[in-house]
Design a protein around this motif. Structure first.
Motif, PDB file in Angstrom:
ATOM      1  N   LEU A  83       0.854  -1.182   0.000  1.00 18.48           N
ATOM      2  CA  LEU A  83       0.000   0.000   0.000  1.00 18.48           C
ATOM      3  C   LEU A  83       0.894   1.237   0.000  1.00 18.48           C
ATOM      4  CD1 LEU A  83      -2.545  -1.114   2.765  1.00 18.48           C
ATOM      5  CD2 LEU A  83      -2.831  -1.305   0.287  1.00 18.48           C
ATOM      6  N   ARG A  84       0.507   2.249  -0.737  1.00 20.70           N
ATOM      7  CA  ARG A  84       1.338   3.431  -0.883  1.00 20.70           C
ATOM      8  C   ARG A  84       1.728   4.032   0.466  1.00 20.70           C
ATOM      9  NH1 ARG A  84       2.895   7.159  -4.546  1.00 20.70           N
ATOM     10  NH2 ARG A  84       3.059   9.332  -3.863  1.00 20.70           N
ATOM     11  N   THR A  85       0.750   4.139   1.375  1.00 17.59           N
ATOM     12  CA  THR A  85       1.027   4.758   2.672  1.00 17.59           C
ATOM     13  C   THR A  85       2.035   3.947   3.478  1.00 17.59           C
ATOM     14  OG1 THR A  85      -0.946   3.616   3.526  1.00 17.59           O
ATOM     15  CG2 THR A  85      -1.201   5.914   2.842  1.00 17.59           C
ATOM     16  N   GLU A  86       1.958   2.625   3.393  1.00 11.30           N
ATOM     17  CA  GLU A  86       2.885   1.774   4.151  1.00 11.30           C
ATOM     18  C   GLU A  86       4.288   1.812   3.545  1.00 11.30           C
ATOM     19  OE1 GLU A  86       1.892  -1.971   5.582  1.00 11.30           O
ATOM     20  OE2 GLU A  86      -0.105  -1.421   6.247  1.00 11.30           O
ATOM     21  N   VAL A  87       4.350   1.790   2.225  1.00 13.19           N
ATOM     22  CA  VAL A  87       5.659   1.834   1.561  1.00 13.19           C
ATOM     23  C   VAL A  87       6.357   3.161   1.852  1.00 13.19           C
ATOM     24  CG1 VAL A  87       6.817   1.871  -0.672  1.00 13.19           C
ATOM     25  CG2 VAL A  87       5.017   0.192  -0.233  1.00 13.19           C
ATOM     26  N   LEU A  88       5.599   4.240   1.872  1.00  6.54           N
ATOM     27  CA  LEU A  88       6.186   5.547   2.164  1.00  6.54           C
ATOM     28  C   LEU A  88       6.723   5.605   3.592  1.00  6.54           C
ATOM     29  CD1 LEU A  88       3.632   7.985   0.456  1.00  6.54           C
ATOM     30  CD2 LEU A  88       6.006   7.549  -0.224  1.00  6.54           C
ATOM     31  N   ARG A  89       6.024   4.949   4.506  1.00  3.28           N
ATOM     32  CA  ARG A  89       6.436   5.001   5.917  1.00  3.28           C
ATOM     33  C   ARG A  89       7.526   3.996   6.257  1.00  3.28           C
ATOM     34  NH1 ARG A  89       2.712   4.248  11.437  1.00  3.28           N
ATOM     35  NH2 ARG A  89       4.404   4.712  12.888  1.00  3.28           N
ATOM     36  N   TYR A  90       7.371   2.757   5.774  1.00  6.46           N
ATOM     37  CA  TYR A  90       8.270   1.690   6.223  1.00  6.46           C
ATOM     38  C   TYR A  90       9.313   1.265   5.194  1.00  6.46           C
ATOM     39  CZ  TYR A  90       4.800   1.192   9.944  1.00  6.46           C
ATOM     40  OH  TYR A  90       3.960   1.421  10.995  1.00  6.46           O
ATOM     41  N   GLY A  91       9.044   1.499   3.917  1.00 10.23           N
ATOM     42  CA  GLY A  91       9.968   1.042   2.894  1.00 10.23           C
ATOM     43  C   GLY A  91       9.322   0.020   1.982  1.00 10.23           C
ATOM     44  N   GLU A  92      10.122  -0.585   1.119  1.00 12.86           N
ATOM     45  CA  GLU A  92       9.637  -1.536   0.120  1.00 12.86           C
ATOM     46  C   GLU A  92       8.753  -2.614   0.748  1.00 12.86           C
ATOM     47  OE1 GLU A  92       9.212  -3.060  -3.717  1.00 12.86           O
ATOM     48  OE2 GLU A  92      10.077  -1.161  -3.017  1.00 12.86           O
ATOM     49  N   TYR A  93       7.650  -2.942   0.059  1.00  8.27           N
ATOM     50  CA  TYR A  93       6.725  -3.931   0.611  1.00  8.27           C
ATOM     51  C   TYR A  93       7.389  -5.309   0.708  1.00  8.27           C
ATOM     52  CZ  TYR A  93       5.915  -5.305  -4.280  1.00  8.27           C
ATOM     53  OH  TYR A  93       6.076  -5.718  -5.573  1.00  8.27           O
ATOM     54  N   SER A  94       6.853  -6.137   1.576  1.00  7.12           N
ATOM     55  CA  SER A  94       7.447  -7.445   1.871  1.00  7.12           C
ATOM     56  C   SER A  94       7.370  -8.384   0.674  1.00  7.12           C
ATOM     57  CB  SER A  94       6.736  -8.079   3.061  1.00  7.12           C
ATOM     58  OG  SER A  94       6.863  -7.272   4.207  1.00  7.12           O
ATOM     59  N   LYS A  95       8.435  -9.190   0.512  1.00  9.46           N
ATOM     60  CA  LYS A  95       8.516 -10.173  -0.567  1.00  9.46           C
ATOM     61  C   LYS A  95       8.509 -11.587   0.025  1.00  9.46           C
ATOM     62  CE  LYS A  95       9.488  -6.888  -3.649  1.00  9.46           C
ATOM     63  NZ  LYS A  95       9.708  -5.736  -2.757  1.00  9.46           N
ATOM     64  N   PRO A  96       7.893 -12.550  -0.670  1.00 12.77           N
ATOM     65  CA  PRO A  96       7.830 -13.925  -0.137  1.00 12.77           C
ATOM     66  C   PRO A  96       9.200 -14.507   0.174  1.00 12.77           C
ATOM     67  CG  PRO A  96       6.351 -13.682  -2.004  1.00 12.77           C
ATOM     68  CD  PRO A  96       7.174 -12.428  -1.948  1.00 12.77           C
ATOM     69  N   GLU A  97      10.193 -14.241  -0.706  1.00 12.13           N
ATOM     70  CA  GLU A  97      11.497 -14.888  -0.540  1.00 12.13           C
ATOM     71  C   GLU A  97      12.243 -14.449   0.716  1.00 12.13           C
ATOM     72  OE1 GLU A  97      12.022 -11.881  -4.022  1.00 12.13           O
ATOM     73  OE2 GLU A  97      10.451 -13.150  -3.162  1.00 12.13           O
ATOM     74  N   GLU A  98      11.914 -13.283   1.255  1.00 15.14           N
ATOM     75  CA  GLU A  98      12.667 -12.825   2.421  1.00 15.14           C
ATOM     76  C   GLU A  98      12.307 -13.578   3.691  1.00 15.14           C
ATOM     77  OE1 GLU A  98      11.466  -8.788   4.027  1.00 15.14           O
ATOM     78  OE2 GLU A  98      10.400  -8.775   2.115  1.00 15.14           O
ATOM     79  N   PHE A  99      11.259 -14.399   3.642  1.00 13.99           N
ATOM     80  CA  PHE A  99      10.850 -15.169   4.816  1.00 13.99           C
ATOM     81  C   PHE A  99      11.232 -16.644   4.678  1.00 13.99           C
ATOM     82  CE2 PHE A  99       7.778 -11.674   4.272  1.00 13.99           C
ATOM     83  CZ  PHE A  99       8.028 -10.974   5.446  1.00 13.99           C
ATOM     84  N   ALA A 100      12.101 -16.935   3.702  1.00 17.88           N
ATOM     85  CA  ALA A 100      12.464 -18.328   3.422  1.00 17.88           C
ATOM     86  C   ALA A 100      13.083 -19.034   4.620  1.00 17.88           C
ATOM     87  CB  ALA A 100      13.427 -18.385   2.231  1.00 17.88           C
ATOM     88  N   TYR A 101      13.749 -18.290   5.500  1.00 26.52           N
ATOM     89  CA  TYR A 101      14.434 -18.916   6.638  1.00 26.52           C
ATOM     90  C   TYR A 101      13.742 -18.625   7.971  1.00 26.52           C
ATOM     91  CZ  TYR A 101      18.074 -19.533   3.159  1.00 26.52           C
ATOM     92  OH  TYR A 101      18.763 -19.882   2.023  1.00 26.52           O
ATOM     93  N   ASP A 102      12.526 -18.075   7.898  1.00 27.09           N
ATOM     94  CA  ASP A 102      11.791 -17.752   9.129  1.00 27.09           C
ATOM     95  C   ASP A 102      10.947 -18.940   9.578  1.00 27.09           C
ATOM     96  OD1 ASP A 102      12.854 -15.273   9.012  1.00 27.09           O
ATOM     97  OD2 ASP A 102      10.948 -14.187   8.985  1.00 27.09           O
ATOM     98  N   ARG A 103      11.287 -19.490  10.717  1.00 27.89           N
ATOM     99  CA  ARG A 103      10.513 -20.591  11.304  1.00 27.89           C
ATOM    100  C   ARG A 103      10.427 -20.352  12.806  1.00 27.89           C
ATOM    101  NH1 ARG A 103      14.484 -22.950   8.061  1.00 27.89           N
ATOM    102  NH2 ARG A 103      13.735 -23.740   6.068  1.00 27.89           N
TER     103      ARG A 103
END
Length: 223
Positions: A72-92
């Motif tokens: 969402l535009r407002t979230e990207v402006l505040r927090y940065g690039e939106y989340s991508k599936p691959e960045e959670f590959a090692y999250d368990r």
């Protein structure tokens, strides 16, 4: 008599059809490569980062902080690039969260210096008067227990050898205890004297937060 006049048979057949549909649409895709994207830019957590993540979970930080930036535009402006599936590959387990009592942390890595984090963890209200985050200064008084670090990494299949894990721990300890560490003055202010030459739980949780989103930033710069 048709099947509709046999309620028991109809119920059993309905359950079988629903079960087959569930397996085909939910469970089979879970094991398909297309639903588990992996990027060479996304690296597994190091031993210290993983210990910090465990402390983050232990203290319930994910109850107040999400780790998901929506497209969402407002979230990207505040927090940065939106989340991508691959960045959670090692999250368990995943720590996406559902509440934002505090800000989203999925892009916190590298946004602030270690010194900033030491001060903030020690006294949130000392930096933001109206912050409702509890102080975690006591983490600097707890020596970090790394006895099971290799076992954890082995179970999670991060691929580091025992020697590499030991080296990761030694390297991070050398970094934060070095005379020229750029955040040494602040670290010494919040860390008891007897632990200044050792790794603490605060060191680990800061290492974890500095990891969040850092690899994705590297990925974005290549596009």
């Amino acid at each position: 008599m048709g099947i509709y006049s046999k309620p028991v048979v109809f119920a059993v057949l309905s359950a079988v059809v629903i079960l087959i549909g569930t397996i085909v649409t939910v469970f089979i895709p879970l094991f398909m490569p297309s639903t588990q994207p992996v990027s060479p830019f996304i690296k597994p957590y190091t031993a210290i980062e993983l210990e910090g993540r465990d402390i983050y979970i232990r203290e319930g930080c994910n109850n107040c902080h999400t780790q998901t930036v929506r497209p969402l535009r407002t979230e990207v402006l505040r927090y940065g690039e939106y989340s991508k599936p691959e960045e959670f590959a090692y999250d368990r387990p995943f720590l996406w969260g559902s509440r934002r009592t505090g800000p989203d942390l999925n892009r916190i890595g590298g946004k602030y210096s270690d010194s900033w984090h030491y001060r903030h963890m020690h006294s949130p209200q000392g930096m933001f008067e109206k912050s409702n985050m509890p102080p975690y200064g006591w983490l600097a008084g707890n020596a970090l227990d790394t006895r099971h670090s290799f076992r954890k990494i082995s179970v999670l299949e991060y691929g580091y050898s025992k020697k590499e894990v030991a080296q990761q721990i030694a390297d991070y300890k050398a970094k934060v205890t070095a005379p020229d560490y750029d955040s040494r003055e602040t670290r010494d202010q919040v860390t008891p004297e007897k632990l200044r030459s050792e790794l603490t739980e605060m060191d680990a949780i800061i290492a974890y937060m500095q990891k969040l989103g850092r690899d994705v930033k590297n990925l974005e710069t290549t596009k």
